[in-house]
Structure formats: C-alpha cells, structure tokens
Design a protein around this motif. Structure first.
Motif, PDB file in Angstrom:
ATOM      1  N   PRO A 259       0.820  -1.214   0.000  1.00 19.85           N
ATOM      2  CA  PRO A 259       0.000   0.000   0.000  1.00 19.85           C
ATOM      3  C   PRO A 259       0.851   1.261   0.000  1.00 19.85           C
ATOM      4  O   PRO A 259       1.724   1.442   0.861  1.00 19.85           O
ATOM      5  CB  PRO A 259      -0.804  -0.113   1.304  1.00 19.85           C
ATOM      6  N   ASP A 260       0.618   2.103  -0.989  1.00 17.84           N
ATOM      7  CA  ASP A 260       1.325   3.389  -1.092  1.00 17.84           C
ATOM      8  C   ASP A 260       2.844   3.218  -1.079  1.00 17.84           C
ATOM      9  O   ASP A 260       3.573   4.144  -0.704  1.00 17.84           O
ATOM     10  CB  ASP A 260       0.907   4.333   0.052  1.00 17.84           C
ATOM     11  N   ASN A 261       3.319   2.027  -1.467  1.00 20.56           N
ATOM     12  CA  ASN A 261       4.759   1.716  -1.422  1.00 20.56           C
ATOM     13  C   ASN A 261       5.359   1.971  -0.046  1.00 20.56           C
ATOM     14  O   ASN A 261       6.542   2.324   0.082  1.00 20.56           O
ATOM     15  CB  ASN A 261       5.522   2.514  -2.488  1.00 20.56           C
ATOM     16  N   SER A 262       4.567   1.770   0.984  1.00 20.25           N
ATOM     17  CA  SER A 262       4.999   2.015   2.363  1.00 20.25           C
ATOM     18  C   SER A 262       4.962   0.706   3.142  1.00 20.25           C
ATOM     19  O   SER A 262       3.885   0.148   3.383  1.00 20.25           O
ATOM     20  CB  SER A 262       4.079   3.041   3.037  1.00 20.25           C
ATOM     21  N   PHE A 263       6.133   0.227   3.551  1.00 21.73           N
ATOM     22  CA  PHE A 263       6.161  -1.006   4.340  1.00 21.73           C
ATOM     23  C   PHE A 263       5.604  -0.772   5.743  1.00 21.73           C
ATOM     24  O   PHE A 263       5.088  -1.699   6.372  1.00 21.73           O
ATOM     25  CB  PHE A 263       7.579  -1.575   4.399  1.00 21.73           C
ATOM     26  N   GLN A 272      -3.733  -9.828   6.166  1.00 23.48           N
ATOM     27  CA  GLN A 272      -4.976  -9.642   5.413  1.00 23.48           C
ATOM     28  C   GLN A 272      -4.698  -9.605   3.911  1.00 23.48           C
ATOM     29  O   GLN A 272      -5.360 -10.283   3.108  1.00 23.48           O
ATOM     30  CB  GLN A 272      -5.663  -8.326   5.811  1.00 23.48           C
ATOM     31  N   LEU A 273      -3.702  -8.798   3.523  1.00 20.89           N
ATOM     32  CA  LEU A 273      -3.404  -8.638   2.101  1.00 20.89           C
ATOM     33  C   LEU A 273      -2.869  -9.930   1.498  1.00 20.89           C
ATOM     34  O   LEU A 273      -3.167 -10.252   0.341  1.00 20.89           O
ATOM     35  CB  LEU A 273      -2.409  -7.489   1.916  1.00 20.89           C
ATOM     36  N   GLU A 274      -2.093 -10.677   2.288  1.00 18.06           N
ATOM     37  CA  GLU A 274      -1.596 -11.966   1.787  1.00 18.06           C
ATOM     38  C   GLU A 274      -2.768 -12.906   1.474  1.00 18.06           C
ATOM     39  O   GLU A 274      -2.834 -13.504   0.398  1.00 18.06           O
ATOM     40  CB  GLU A 274      -0.664 -12.628   2.807  1.00 18.06           C
ATOM     41  N   LYS A 275      -3.701 -13.043   2.398  1.00 16.16           N
ATOM     42  CA  LYS A 275      -4.804 -13.980   2.174  1.00 16.16           C
ATOM     43  C   LYS A 275      -5.701 -13.520   1.029  1.00 16.16           C
ATOM     44  O   LYS A 275      -6.222 -14.342   0.265  1.00 16.16           O
ATOM     45  CB  LYS A 275      -5.609 -14.173   3.459  1.00 16.16           C
ATOM     46  N   ILE A 276      -5.865 -12.216   0.889  1.00 18.60           N
ATOM     47  CA  ILE A 276      -6.690 -11.701  -0.209  1.00 18.60           C
ATOM     48  C   ILE A 276      -6.062 -12.064  -1.553  1.00 18.60           C
ATOM     49  O   ILE A 276      -6.747 -12.532  -2.471  1.00 18.60           O
ATOM     50  CB  ILE A 276      -6.870 -10.177  -0.074  1.00 18.60           C
ATOM     51  N   ASP A 294      -9.005  -8.766  10.549  1.00 15.51           N
ATOM     52  CA  ASP A 294      -9.806  -8.922   9.342  1.00 15.51           C
ATOM     53  C   ASP A 294     -10.309  -7.593   8.795  1.00 15.51           C
ATOM     54  O   ASP A 294     -11.144  -7.571   7.886  1.00 15.51           O
ATOM     55  CB  ASP A 294     -10.988  -9.866   9.603  1.00 15.51           C
ATOM     56  N   VAL A 295      -9.804  -6.480   9.299  1.00 16.68           N
ATOM     57  CA  VAL A 295     -10.183  -5.154   8.813  1.00 16.68           C
ATOM     58  C   VAL A 295      -9.085  -4.659   7.871  1.00 16.68           C
ATOM     59  O   VAL A 295      -7.897  -4.722   8.206  1.00 16.68           O
ATOM     60  CB  VAL A 295     -10.354  -4.170   9.987  1.00 16.68           C
ATOM     61  N   VAL A 301      -7.640  -3.634  -0.808  1.00 14.91           N
ATOM     62  CA  VAL A 301      -8.161  -4.954  -1.181  1.00 14.91           C
ATOM     63  C   VAL A 301      -8.025  -5.181  -2.686  1.00 14.91           C
ATOM     64  O   VAL A 301      -7.527  -6.223  -3.137  1.00 14.91           O
ATOM     65  CB  VAL A 301      -9.633  -5.106  -0.740  1.00 14.91           C
ATOM     66  N   GLU A 302      -8.460  -4.217  -3.474  1.00 15.29           N
ATOM     67  CA  GLU A 302      -8.418  -4.390  -4.931  1.00 15.29           C
ATOM     68  C   GLU A 302      -6.981  -4.469  -5.435  1.00 15.29           C
ATOM     69  O   GLU A 302      -6.678  -5.230  -6.359  1.00 15.29           O
ATOM     70  CB  GLU A 302      -9.159  -3.249  -5.633  1.00 15.29           C
ATOM     71  N   ASP A 303      -6.079  -3.708  -4.824  1.00 12.26           N
ATOM     72  CA  ASP A 303      -4.669  -3.773  -5.234  1.00 12.26           C
ATOM     73  C   ASP A 303      -4.083  -5.157  -4.928  1.00 12.26           C
ATOM     74  O   ASP A 303      -3.282  -5.687  -5.707  1.00 12.26           O
ATOM     75  CB  ASP A 303      -3.861  -2.697  -4.522  1.00 12.26           C
ATOM     76  N   ALA A 304      -4.466  -5.754  -3.791  1.00  7.54           N
ATOM     77  CA  ALA A 304      -3.995  -7.103  -3.462  1.00  7.54           C
ATOM     78  C   ALA A 304      -4.571  -8.119  -4.447  1.00  7.54           C
ATOM     79  O   ALA A 304      -3.887  -9.061  -4.866  1.00  7.54           O
ATOM     80  CB  ALA A 304      -4.373  -7.461  -2.028  1.00  7.54           C
ATOM     81  N   ARG A 305      -5.826  -7.936  -4.827  1.00 12.51           N
ATOM     82  CA  ARG A 305      -6.437  -8.834  -5.813  1.00 12.51           C
ATOM     83  C   ARG A 305      -5.713  -8.740  -7.155  1.00 12.51           C
ATOM     84  O   ARG A 305      -5.503  -9.758  -7.825  1.00 12.51           O
ATOM     85  CB  ARG A 305      -7.916  -8.508  -5.971  1.00 12.51           C
TER      86      ARG A 305
END
Length: 323
Positions: A259-263, A272-276, A294-295, A301-305
């Motif tokens: 997200p936003d190239n920010s670790f 969350q992003l891994e499972k998505i 889970d929040v 979410v869409e970027d992880a997808r």
C-alpha cells in the motif's frame, strides 16, 4: 538436525486455511484441514524444497491451542518428512513456546520458525537468552529466527548474531527481508546461519554472496511457487541474467501489493493482504481472515487482488517454461 548448509531451494510459506465463518468473533474449530492437506501436497509437487508454517501469514497469533494442534498435526503428517518443515511456535512467553515446541517435536517437525515474545520489546540480552533457552530445551530441532524487525520491535543487529550462534547452537537459519548488512551479519554469525531472503530480494543477496545464498522464502508460493522455483534455479545455476529477467516479472506482479509503497503501512495489514491475494490467484483457498486482523481498507483490497491476478499469469508462464 538441519544445518545452515542444508537449506536449499524455495521454502514456501503456508497459510492456515480457514473455514467459512472463521471471521466471526464466536467461531470455533476454524481450520480447514482438507485444504491444509491439499495445499501442502500441491506445494511439494510444484517444487517447494521446504515449507514454513504458522508465522504472520499463518495467523499463528489468532489460533487457539486446539486449532494450532489440529493444523500442525495435519500439516506435518501430510509432509511426512519428504521436505523440511518448520512450524512457528511464537507466543507471549517462553513457557508457552516450550509447550508448543513439545507438540511439534512429537509430531515430527524439523524445526521452528520462531519470533521473539511480543508483549514488550526484548533487549539484546533477553533475545539471546530466549533463543538459548529453546535451543537447550530442543537440541534436535533447528531454529529459524523470524527476523522481522517491525513485528518484533528488535533490530537483530550483527552483535546479536555473534552472540546467539554460541548461546543457541540450533539457530541455523533466519527469515530476513533486506539485503542491508547481509555480509556483516554473515560474518558475525561465523557463517553458521543461512540468512534466507524473501523471493523479491533473492537476487540482491546472490549478487553479494552467491556461495551463501542457497535458499529463499516465499509467501507468494501459496499463489503458485513456479516463478520462485524458476528464480532459485537460475540463481543456483549462476545464471544471473535469467535471474534478473525473472526478478523483473516478480516486481511487475507485486507492483500493486504494498500500500502506497509504504512497508510501515503494509505491516498494519500484512496477513490480510496476503490472504486476499492468495484467494484471488486461485492456487489455494485460504478462506476468510481471523479477527481481529480482518479489517482492511477497501482500496488496498483491490490492489492485493490485482497482485493475485498478475501472479496467476506468471504461474502459467513458468509452468509452461518448465514443461
């Protein structure tokens, strides 16, 4: 016991598949054991040289003791000693970690991927003593230090590695992310520790020390390990030109993932992003995310997808290359 020299190839990181409804506060018995066994088999068949379980992506922190035991028993019995399997036993204190380690030892784990207790940050002396205690208690099980500086609020400096290899001789590997200070840490550990990078950083490690960079870890393996296996094969063959091309593909696939190239931001939503992205790629059914993690903001979410969709394209590409 696994030594530093024994770690080779791609170590795929396995999620803990969850049943429908596992994201509810009142859920019990949340582990999907059928999917656990299916995914474990598939990762081995598709080229993983070893497997890691029950870290952040494995939701170790949100499993009950009975769920931890059910998953570990299923996972380890499915592996059946065909490849090295290291299972996380990170808890809030040494006593509970010892209890979990006893269960893993009795079920045949080759070792553990172990982070520091997380209630308060450890001093260097506390960190060394913690690993020394586990090493003394389980002399036949390898310890992979889960060296995530942000999660465990500890920098794992060279002085730590210099001390821990003498105090905890079963510490023979480390799960690391950045190539910074790689050579310094290797020297401090007297080359007794295999510092295993994430797939995205594997080439940077290999360029610094090709003789020592023999293995990588990959959460992305649970979207299909084929691109990672191709990269590790190229590095092992000392074909760094091909490795560079594969690394570019991995960079493209992961372009939207952080997200936003920010670790710093990513660390708030890591599992969350891994499972998505796992679920979107379609290689496994990781299921819903266990609370309270889970929040996640919808724009992430869409970027992880998208990352999952791109990785699925790479799996097709590198599966056809191998055939």
């Amino acid at each position: 016991m696994l030594t530093a020299q024994d770690f080779k190839g791609v170590y795929g990181i396995v999620p803990t598949p969850a049943k429908e409804g596992a994201d509810r506060w009142d859920a019990t018995d949340t582990v999907d054991l059928d999917e656990t066994a299916r995914l474990t088999e598939k990762l081995i068949a598709d080229g993983c040289s070893g497997l890691l379980a029950l870290g952040t992506t494995g939701e170790c922190a949100t499993l009950t003791q009975s769920e931890f035991e059910a998953f570990s028993d299923c996972f380890l019995s499915t592996v059946g000693k065909r490849v090295p399997a290291l299972v996380g036993a990170t808890t809030l204190g040494t006593h509970e970690t010892v209890q979990r380690m006893q269960f893993l030892r009795d079920r045949g784990a080759d070792g553990t991927m172990l982070g520091l207790p997380m209630w308060q940050p450890c001093s260097e002396a506390q960190a060394v003593k913690f690993y020394a205690s586990i090493s003394e208690a389980f002399p036949g099980m390898a310890i992979m230090v889960y060296a995530n500086e942000q999660a465990f609020r500890f920098s794992f400096p060279p002085s730590f590695w210099s001390a821990v290899v003498d105090a905890a001789p079963t510490v023979t590997s480390a799960k690391v992310g950045t190539p910074l200070s790689y050579l310094e840490r290797l020297a401090a550990s007297k080359n007794r520790v295999n510092f295993m990078p994430i797939d995205m950083m594997a080439l940077a490690f290999a360029e610094q020390s090709p003789e020592n960079m023999t293995a990588m870890w990959a959460t992305a393996a649970s979207m299909g390990p084929q691109p990672c296996v191709a990269l590790m094969d190229a590095i092992t063959a000392k074909d760094l030109d091909r490795a560079g091309e594969i690394a570019k593909d991995l960079l493209w696939a992961n372009e939207t993932f952080i997200p936003d190239n920010s670790f710093e931001e990513f660390n708030k939503y890591n599992l969350q992003l891994e499972k998505i992205r796992f679920n979107e790629a379609g290689y496994c059914n990781a299921g819903p995310i266990r609370p309270p993690y889970d929040v996640v903001p919808e724009r992430y979410v869409e970027d992880a997808r998208e990352c999952g969709r791109r990785w699925a394209e790479l799996v097709k590409k590198y599966s056809s290359d191998a055939s």
